[in-house]
Design a protein around this motif. Structure first.
Motif, PDB file in Angstrom:
ATOM      1  N   CYS A 171       0.840  -1.206   0.000  1.00 31.69           N
ATOM      2  CA  CYS A 171       0.000   0.000   0.000  1.00 31.69           C
ATOM      3  C   CYS A 171       0.872   1.253   0.000  1.00 31.69           C
ATOM      4  O   CYS A 171       0.567   2.246  -0.695  1.00 31.69           O
ATOM      5  N   ALA A 172       1.966   1.222   0.749  1.00 34.19           N
ATOM      6  CA  ALA A 172       2.826   2.402   0.857  1.00 34.19           C
ATOM      7  C   ALA A 172       3.489   2.753  -0.470  1.00 34.19           C
ATOM      8  O   ALA A 172       3.569   3.931  -0.839  1.00 34.19           O
ATOM      9  N   ILE A 173       3.967   1.764  -1.218  1.00 37.32           N
ATOM     10  CA  ILE A 173       4.647   2.115  -2.468  1.00 37.32           C
ATOM     11  C   ILE A 173       3.652   2.539  -3.549  1.00 37.32           C
ATOM     12  O   ILE A 173       4.017   3.311  -4.446  1.00 37.32           O
ATOM     13  N   VAL A 174       2.396   2.074  -3.458  1.00 36.69           N
ATOM     14  CA  VAL A 174       1.371   2.606  -4.376  1.00 36.69           C
ATOM     15  C   VAL A 174       1.122   4.077  -4.064  1.00 36.69           C
ATOM     16  O   VAL A 174       1.067   4.921  -4.965  1.00 36.69           O
ATOM     17  N   LEU A 175       0.978   4.400  -2.777  1.00 34.55           N
ATOM     18  CA  LEU A 175       0.811   5.793  -2.381  1.00 34.55           C
ATOM     19  C   LEU A 175       2.029   6.623  -2.774  1.00 34.55           C
ATOM     20  O   LEU A 175       1.907   7.766  -3.236  1.00 34.55           O
ATOM     21  N   LEU A 176       3.198   6.055  -2.599  1.00 33.15           N
ATOM     22  CA  LEU A 176       4.440   6.762  -2.894  1.00 33.15           C
ATOM     23  C   LEU A 176       4.569   7.118  -4.368  1.00 33.15           C
ATOM     24  O   LEU A 176       4.835   8.263  -4.738  1.00 33.15           O
ATOM     25  N   ALA A 177       4.371   6.127  -5.233  1.00 38.34           N
ATOM     26  CA  ALA A 177       4.629   6.322  -6.663  1.00 38.34           C
ATOM     27  C   ALA A 177       3.443   6.888  -7.419  1.00 38.34           C
ATOM     28  O   ALA A 177       3.633   7.493  -8.486  1.00 38.34           O
ATOM     29  N   ALA A 210       4.121  13.095  -7.286  1.00 40.84           N
ATOM     30  CA  ALA A 210       4.878  11.877  -7.586  1.00 40.84           C
ATOM     31  C   ALA A 210       5.383  11.851  -9.013  1.00 40.84           C
ATOM     32  O   ALA A 210       6.348  11.151  -9.326  1.00 40.84           O
ATOM     33  N   LEU A 211       4.753  12.621  -9.899  1.00 40.96           N
ATOM     34  CA  LEU A 211       5.233  12.703 -11.280  1.00 40.96           C
ATOM     35  C   LEU A 211       6.680  13.157 -11.349  1.00 40.96           C
ATOM     36  O   LEU A 211       7.407  12.806 -12.290  1.00 40.96           O
TER      37      LEU A 211
END
Length: 399
Positions: free
Chosen positions: A156-162, A168-169
């Motif tokens: 979940c964290a890396i989806v939010l991160l990227a 994030a762009l």
């Protein structure tokens, strides 16, 4: 003379046979499972970012490639191609202005390495360097958070991160944020595994990427101190790691001072070109007060609201369940960003490597039903992709 090696046929009844060596196929499966979450998140979020950015770009405006090289991206590529300025730069009226000495050297070095290996043109090499660094960052952040909070929270964290972070762009542009995140997360992961010299080396490299590496060095120092307190004795490797980790940024500032002939040259360049100096958050508070009082402009209002939300999310991590070095790293980046007088609309970009403020949302989503978590992550990712594309195509100022 033969070596005495116990085997299952001669070992005593209480002996435990050694586990068999994993086969090549088993090792390949293990590596595949290790890389799959980060690679999948990278592929999906990158495709969404670029698709929405393309859809929002005017047909007669800058193309996708030019968008990803905008502003600081061109400066990093210029450093990789032509090197640094040899002296101060001045405006036509003789006043001091900024130049490329304000930008730290490791990301231009990565661009140059990509160019040398692939023979791509300089601009494309800058974009590819950022993408490679982002993929590495997602892998390392996933492994770090999986160790700290479990696989579901890490995903979940890396989806939010990227995907879901408002800027994030920037990870996909020829900017140093992706490399900074990869090295900072690598430092924390190595420290958590007690690979001290690796952690120190990565922290040194982080210090050659962005000045916010002071937060990484502080996090490494906390990790080393906690280890030494548990061991109740001083061992050389953690101490050496901290010393190494503190060297990167001072080395570059010293080099700029030697090149210009003044010890505070880097700070003068930053102030002259971007108005950046430490002001204990006065400029940020003025921006918040003015924006929330007048409420003029979608970008200013959304920036203020999102910065407040990220600050609140950071406060939520201050409890006993957060690993102290991660807490110091994330909070340090938030403080360094908000307490300086840099351009307010760039602060969302400068905060994206902090990671810490994503943890409360990631843990909540990990505890939710799968359908709920997927729905929220998809909606948040679409918003994050749209917001970054809006800032790159509609907002006329630098990010």
């Amino acid at each position: 003379m033969t070596a005495l090696v116990p085997d299952s046929s001669t070992a005593g009844p209480g002996a435990i046979p050694a586990p068999p060596e994993p086969s090549a196929r088993q090792r390949a499966k293990r590596i595949f499972r290790f890389l799959l979450p980060a690679c999948a998140v990278y592929a999906v979020t990158t495709a969404l970012h670029l698709l929405i950015l393309s859809a929002m770009s005017d047909a007669d405006g800058p193309g996708l490639r030019k968008r990803l090289l905008a502003w600081d991206g061109n400066l990093y590529v210029g450093i990789a191609q032509d090197g640094y300025a040899h002296a101060y730069s001045y405006n036509d009226d003789g006043s001091l202005t900024g130049n490329n000495l304000a930008f730290f050297p490791l990301f231009p070095m990565l661009i140059r390495a990509v160019h040398a290996v692939t023979w791509l043109d300089w601009g494309t090499s800058g974009i590819v360097a950022a993408h490679l660094a982002l993929l590495a960052a997602l892998i390392v952040v996933h492994r770090l958070l999986a160790r700290l909070h479990g696989e579901r929270t890490a995903l979940c964290a890396i989806v939010l991160l990227a995907g879901a972070q408002p800027m994030a762009l920037s990870f996909l542009m020829s900017y140093s944020e992706s490399l900074f995140l990869a090295l900072a997360a690598g430092t924390l992961l190595a420290a958590h595994r007690k690979a001290w010299l690796t952690a120190g080396t990565l922290a040194l490299l982080t210090g050659l990427t962005r000045p916010a590496a002071a937060a990484v060095a502080a996090a490494l120092a906390v990790a080393a101190l906690l280890h030494l307190l548990r061991e109740r004795r001083i061992t050389p490797r953690p101490v050496a790691a901290v010393v190494l980790g503190c060297l990167g940024t001072p080395l570059y500032l010293w080099w700029v001072g030697q090149r210009i002939g003044e010890s505070d040259a880097w700070f003068r360049i930053q102030e002259a070109g971007w108005g950046t100096h430490w002001d204990n958050g006065a400029a940020f508070l003025d921006f918040l007060g003015e924006t929330l009082h007048r409420g003029e402009g979608w970008v200013s209002v959304s920036t203020a609201v999102l910065l407040l939300a990220l600050g609140c999310a950071t406060v939520l991590t201050w409890h006993r369940g957060t690993w102290p070095p991660l807490l110091v790293h994330g909070t340090g980046i938030v403080v360094l960003t908000l307490a300086q007088s840099n351009y307010s609309h760039s602060k969302l970009r400068l905060l994206i490597p902090a990671v810490l403020f994503l943890v409360p949302a990631a843990r909540a989503l990990a505890a939710a039903r799968t359908r709920t978590a997927v729905t929220v992550l998809c909606a948040a990712t679409l918003f994050g992709c749209w917001y970054g594309a809006f800032m790159l195509t509609v907002w006329k100022y630098a990010i």
